[in-house]
Motif scaffolding. Structure first.
Motif, mmCIF file in Angstrom:
data_model
loop_
_atom_site.group_PDB
_atom_site.id
_atom_site.type_symbol
_atom_site.label_atom_id
_atom_site.label_comp_id
_atom_site.label_asym_id
_atom_site.label_seq_id
_atom_site.Cartn_x
_atom_site.Cartn_y
_atom_site.Cartn_z
ATOM 1 N N GLU A 86 72.442 39.728 14.218
ATOM 2 C CA GLU A 86 71.377 39.583 13.226
ATOM 3 C C GLU A 86 71.670 40.355 11.942
ATOM 4 O O GLU A 86 71.176 40.007 10.882
ATOM 5 N N VAL A 87 72.437 41.403 12.051
ATOM 6 C CA VAL A 87 72.686 42.258 10.900
ATOM 7 C C VAL A 87 74.194 42.411 10.711
ATOM 8 O O VAL A 87 74.895 42.896 11.605
ATOM 9 N N GLU A 88 74.668 41.972 9.580
ATOM 10 C CA GLU A 88 76.093 42.112 9.274
ATOM 11 C C GLU A 88 76.294 43.391 8.465
ATOM 12 O O GLU A 88 75.857 43.492 7.324
ATOM 13 N N ILE A 89 76.939 44.370 9.087
ATOM 14 C CA ILE A 89 77.197 45.651 8.420
ATOM 15 C C ILE A 89 78.700 45.843 8.309
ATOM 16 O O ILE A 89 79.408 45.924 9.319
ATOM 17 N N ILE A 148 70.143 53.752 3.475
ATOM 18 C CA ILE A 148 69.494 54.006 4.761
ATOM 19 C C ILE A 148 70.370 54.919 5.610
ATOM 20 O O ILE A 148 71.590 54.729 5.687
ATOM 21 N N VAL A 149 69.743 55.924 6.225
ATOM 22 C CA VAL A 149 70.466 56.923 7.011
ATOM 23 C C VAL A 149 69.952 56.926 8.442
ATOM 24 O O VAL A 149 68.754 56.803 8.687
ATOM 25 N N ALA A 150 70.871 57.072 9.390
ATOM 26 C CA ALA A 150 70.513 57.244 10.791
ATOM 27 C C ALA A 150 71.404 58.325 11.377
ATOM 28 O O ALA A 150 72.590 58.414 11.051
ATOM 29 N N SER A 151 70.833 59.172 12.225
ATOM 30 C CA SER A 151 71.613 60.248 12.824
ATOM 31 C C SER A 151 71.265 60.393 14.288
ATOM 32 O O SER A 151 70.191 59.990 14.733
ATOM 33 N N CYS A 152 72.182 60.986 15.031
ATOM 34 C CA CYS A 152 71.948 61.228 16.448
ATOM 35 C C CYS A 152 72.769 62.438 16.881
ATOM 36 O O CYS A 152 73.928 62.591 16.488
ATOM 37 N N GLN A 160 80.584 62.593 20.783
ATOM 38 C CA GLN A 160 80.508 62.084 19.422
ATOM 39 C C GLN A 160 80.449 60.555 19.430
ATOM 40 O O GLN A 160 79.715 59.949 18.646
ATOM 41 N N LEU A 161 81.219 59.926 20.321
ATOM 42 C CA LEU A 161 81.223 58.468 20.402
ATOM 43 C C LEU A 161 79.856 57.932 20.788
ATOM 44 O O LEU A 161 79.358 56.954 20.198
ATOM 45 N N GLN A 162 79.217 58.566 21.777
ATOM 46 C CA GLN A 162 77.882 58.120 22.199
ATOM 47 C C GLN A 162 76.851 58.324 21.089
ATOM 48 O O GLN A 162 75.962 57.499 20.895
ATOM 49 N N ASN A 163 76.972 59.444 20.373
ATOM 50 C CA ASN A 163 76.067 59.685 19.246
ATOM 51 C C ASN A 163 76.268 58.641 18.153
ATOM 52 O O ASN A 163 75.304 58.181 17.527
ATOM 53 N N LYS A 164 77.535 58.257 17.924
ATOM 54 C CA LYS A 164 77.823 57.248 16.899
ATOM 55 C C LYS A 164 77.217 55.901 17.290
ATOM 56 O O LYS A 164 76.615 55.212 16.463
ATOM 57 N N GLU A 165 77.362 55.525 18.569
ATOM 58 C CA GLU A 165 76.810 54.257 19.039
ATOM 59 C C GLU A 165 75.279 54.247 18.926
ATOM 60 O O GLU A 165 74.681 53.250 18.513
ATOM 61 N N ALA A 166 74.655 55.368 19.279
ATOM 62 C CA ALA A 166 73.191 55.450 19.190
ATOM 63 C C ALA A 166 72.726 55.398 17.741
ATOM 64 O O ALA A 166 71.734 54.740 17.410
ATOM 65 N N MET A 177 74.280 53.957 15.246
ATOM 66 C CA MET A 177 74.469 52.592 14.755
ATOM 67 C C MET A 177 73.341 51.680 15.246
ATOM 68 O O MET A 177 72.898 50.783 14.524
ATOM 69 N N ARG A 178 72.894 51.925 16.446
ATOM 70 C CA ARG A 178 71.785 51.151 17.009
ATOM 71 C C ARG A 178 70.538 51.330 16.152
ATOM 72 O O ARG A 178 69.824 50.368 15.838
ATOM 73 N N ILE A 179 70.273 52.572 15.767
ATOM 74 C CA ILE A 179 69.119 52.874 14.914
ATOM 75 C C ILE A 179 69.317 52.273 13.522
ATOM 76 O O ILE A 179 68.405 51.670 12.943
ATOM 77 N N LEU A 180 70.535 52.430 12.995
ATOM 78 C CA LEU A 180 70.819 51.953 11.647
ATOM 79 C C LEU A 180 70.638 50.437 11.538
ATOM 80 O O LEU A 180 70.048 49.945 10.577
ATOM 81 N N ARG A 181 71.143 49.699 12.535
ATOM 82 C CA ARG A 181 71.017 48.243 12.493
ATOM 83 C C ARG A 181 69.551 47.816 12.414
ATOM 84 O O ARG A 181 69.185 46.931 11.653
#
Length: 359
Positions: A213-216, A252-256, A262-268, A270-274
């Motif tokens: 749905e979201v092309e980033i 737009i900013v998202a953080s975790c 670090q990989l799991q935080n990045k995936e989470a 990105m989930r918020i950012l999308r």
């Protein structure tokens, strides 16, 4: 209205025939799309058939009433039932929110009021977790930033519907009305003289976006890593595992920081950012849309102060719908159905009125 229903009945029949063809299911994506549309049309066709059958029953009862006056009472009951079915059909025909089937990301953020606001944010979090448990939804805390006294400066939760939910009855269909400013009036735990204070916390609800749905573009992202802070496990403050992602075109900013790596935080993150990018795009589209399109989206403003939680009077008040009850303790325990239903009903009434005005 009924010409539109006849067209939908024809579409429903075609879909039923196509879904019975094994060849269609060779393409799983197409089969899912057809199944979803079929499920959306099924309540309309079922209600219309009941409406039509009730009309035939009324005619039959009128004929019989010429010989037996007792049938006049049945006629009144049938006419009342047909009126109910007519209203139900009108509501089913109003274009619904396309996101109603979606799961959501819910964020609770402390606002004015310092520690008291953070404690209230924690109360709201528990309220939503208990409500989700009550209705059978799954929850996952993606990220959180706790306060010193056990509240939350901010916390983000994924809420997922149970499998097999009815069309249009996803998490978004209920929780979308929770977005806004929630105000609390009570004696804070930090107040030594027993004075009532007013503070607030904000709730943000966004439909969870699918990758398609979201092309980033990866080139549009700035990814920063830093050390986690606040209460946590052994890894907190020892490694640069926390991740902040900035979508440069929108800001737009998202953080975790709460995941184990670090990989799991990045995936989470990105989930918020999308989901945030999707929500921003949809909001922009709604603002640019025609009056007809705007009539299809919900009318409850997410930015306004929506509720007051008054502890001394055990009162809960919704400022959008006028709903008021004196069972605040039960509401905080997850009994949210009456509050949410008041918003659902107000939204439905507004959509029906807009549909009538647009012909």
């Amino acid at each position: 209205m009924f010409e539109a229903v006849e067209e939908l009945l024809s579409e429903h029949a075609v879909l039923e025939e196509r879904l019975a063809d094994p060849a269609v299911h060779a393409d799983q994506a197409e089969a899912r799309r057809l199944s979803k549309r079929y499920a959306e049309l099924t309540p309309i066709t079922a209600t219309y058939r009941q409406w039509r059958q009730t009309g035939e029953d009324i005619e039959t009862a009128r004929e019989l009433a010429d010989d037996d006056p007792d049938f006049y009472a049945e006629i009144k009951q049938l006419e009342h039932r047909r009126e109910e079915l007519t209203e139900a059909l009108r509501l089913l025909l109003v274009p619904r929110d396309p996101n109603d089937d979606k799961d959501v990301l819910l964020e609770v953020k402390a606002g004015e009021g310092g520690e008291e606001s953070a404690l209230f944010a924690g109360d709201l979090l528990r309220m939503y977790l208990r409500y989700a448990e009550k209705v059978g939804w799954k929850t996952e805390i993606i990220d959180s930033n706790e306060s010193d006294l056990g509240g939350y400066k901010d916390v983000q939760v994924a809420v997922k519907a149970r499998a097999g939910a009815e069309p249009g009855q996803g998490v978004w269909a209920r929780l979308k009305y929770e977005g806004g400013v929630h105000r609390v009036q009570r004696v804070p735990a930090t107040e030594s003289q027993g004075r009532i204070h007013t503070s607030a916390a904000g709730v943000l609800v966004t439909p969870e976006a699918e990758d398609v749905e979201v092309e980033i573009n990866a080139n549009d992202l700035r990814i920063d890593v830093y050390r986690s802070s606040g209460p946590g496990g052994q890894s907190v403050n020892t490694t640069d595992s926390a991740v902040r992602i900035t979508h440069l075109p929108t800001g737009i900013v998202a953080s975790c920081q709460n995941q184990k790596s670090q990989l799991q935080n990045k995936e989470a993150a990105m989930r918020i950012l999308r989901s945030r990018v999707l929500a921003a795009a949809q909001e922009e589209a709604d603002q640019e849309a025609s009056d007809a399109r705007r009539s299809q989206v919900r009318t409850v403003d997410r930015s306004e102060r929506i509720r007051t939680y008054n502890f001394p009077e055990n009162r809960i008040s919704d400022h959008r719908t006028g709903f008021k009850a004196y069972n605040l303790d039960q509401v905080l325990g997850g009994e949210l159905d009456a509050l949410i239903q008041s918003a659902v009903d107000a939204d439905a009434a507004a959509r029906l009125e807009a549909a009538a005005q647009n012909g």
